[in-house]
Design a protein around this motif. Sequence first.
Motif, PDB file in Angstrom:
ATOM      1  N   ILE A  51      57.944   6.552  53.817  1.00 50.16           N
ATOM      2  CA  ILE A  51      57.451   5.331  54.449  1.00 50.16           C
ATOM      3  C   ILE A  51      56.254   4.846  53.651  1.00 50.16           C
ATOM      4  O   ILE A  51      55.282   5.600  53.461  1.00 50.16           O
ATOM      5  CB  ILE A  51      57.059   5.599  55.912  1.00 50.16           C
ATOM      6  CG1 ILE A  51      58.236   6.217  56.679  1.00 50.16           C
ATOM      7  CG2 ILE A  51      56.611   4.304  56.587  1.00 50.16           C
ATOM      8  CD1 ILE A  51      57.885   6.673  58.080  1.00 50.16           C
ATOM      9  N   THR A  52      56.293   3.598  53.206  1.00 44.02           N
ATOM     10  CA  THR A  52      55.270   3.154  52.266  1.00 44.02           C
ATOM     11  C   THR A  52      55.108   1.643  52.291  1.00 44.02           C
ATOM     12  O   THR A  52      55.871   0.913  52.933  1.00 44.02           O
ATOM     13  CB  THR A  52      55.626   3.629  50.844  1.00 44.02           C
ATOM     14  OG1 THR A  52      54.523   3.421  49.970  1.00 44.02           O
ATOM     15  CG2 THR A  52      56.846   2.906  50.306  1.00 44.02           C
ATOM     16  N   ALA A  53      54.099   1.162  51.580  1.00 36.78           N
ATOM     17  CA  ALA A  53      53.885  -0.262  51.336  1.00 36.78           C
ATOM     18  C   ALA A  53      53.172  -0.383  49.996  1.00 36.78           C
ATOM     19  O   ALA A  53      52.468   0.533  49.569  1.00 36.78           O
ATOM     20  CB  ALA A  53      53.060  -0.902  52.452  1.00 36.78           C
ATOM     21  N   GLU A  54      53.383  -1.511  49.344  1.00 38.60           N
ATOM     22  CA  GLU A  54      52.764  -1.705  48.033  1.00 38.60           C
ATOM     23  C   GLU A  54      52.491  -3.181  47.787  1.00 38.60           C
ATOM     24  O   GLU A  54      53.012  -4.061  48.487  1.00 38.60           O
ATOM     25  CB  GLU A  54      53.657  -1.141  46.931  1.00 38.60           C
ATOM     26  CG  GLU A  54      55.040  -1.762  46.852  1.00 38.60           C
ATOM     27  CD  GLU A  54      55.952  -1.051  45.862  1.00 38.60           C
ATOM     28  OE1 GLU A  54      56.584  -1.748  45.047  1.00 38.60           O
ATOM     29  OE2 GLU A  54      56.026   0.187  45.903  1.00 38.60           O
ATOM     30  N   LEU A  55      51.650  -3.420  46.799  1.00 39.08           N
ATOM     31  CA  LEU A  55      51.350  -4.779  46.366  1.00 39.08           C
ATOM     32  C   LEU A  55      52.135  -5.087  45.094  1.00 39.08           C
ATOM     33  O   LEU A  55      52.721  -4.188  44.476  1.00 39.08           O
ATOM     34  CB  LEU A  55      49.851  -4.939  46.084  1.00 39.08           C
ATOM     35  CG  LEU A  55      48.885  -4.630  47.228  1.00 39.08           C
ATOM     36  CD1 LEU A  55      47.450  -4.911  46.778  1.00 39.08           C
ATOM     37  CD2 LEU A  55      49.227  -5.436  48.462  1.00 39.08           C
TER      38      LEU A  55
END
Length: 269
Positions: A251-255
Amino acid sequence: MSSYSVSSVLARAGRADIRLDPFPHIVIPDVLEAAGYAQLAESYPGFGRIGWDDPARRIPSNQRFMLGADMIMADSGMPDCWRAFAARHSGPEFLAEVEELFAGHWHPALRRVLDGRLTGHTTARLSFMTAPPGDETILQDARIEINTPVSGKASVSRGAHLDTPNRLFTGLLYFRDPADDSVGGELVLYRWRDGVSSQPFAFQQPAEAVEEVVRIPYRANQLVMFPQGIHALHGVGMRHPTPHMRRYVFITAELRQDWLADWLADGEA
């Protein structure tokens, strides 16, 4: 999706759970209610869906394969529980939960890039099927991943490393099979031995550059999560020969920009 009640993996996590050594992180056992976890675990996809369905093609030893949230949600053959889980953990509501949990632990450079907050920005799901969407600020994912069985000698799928410099946070929810009696595969947390490496984003850091601090067991229904930062060194422990897959959700998020590398390039390390 209505047949599956989706609860957040952070529903049982609080700020008191944050451990600071060697960097801010949480380790939460039994994060999902037992029945919900069982439904996901029993329908965890096999290699034929995650990798390839060709018995004549050799499966490599201890290699990573994955199904992104966008792929899970677009596949009508995936169980409803998995489609609902992927949607719940790759949307802005979950991003807000992560921001609140780790308030005070986000890197200053990241806060500057995002005007002091992780929420309130345009978001989309990270796509492995099509070109990245237009100009959304934050791309999220909740993807099914495996490390394949270890068919050769004992090996490490990936040693000490930092995640990509555009990442916001990393979350790992383990789905160890009850029949899995393998040895190894823990998550290992490290610290820099003599300051930050000259190549901090190398695929794997040399052993002499880091020292082990914490070894977190590969345990069913256990969550590990941490914000990205220059000290967020981690890796997977040695896995010994086994016919079992190492199963987890990432589970992740990035720019779109490599904010942490930019910060280093500005000489602020």
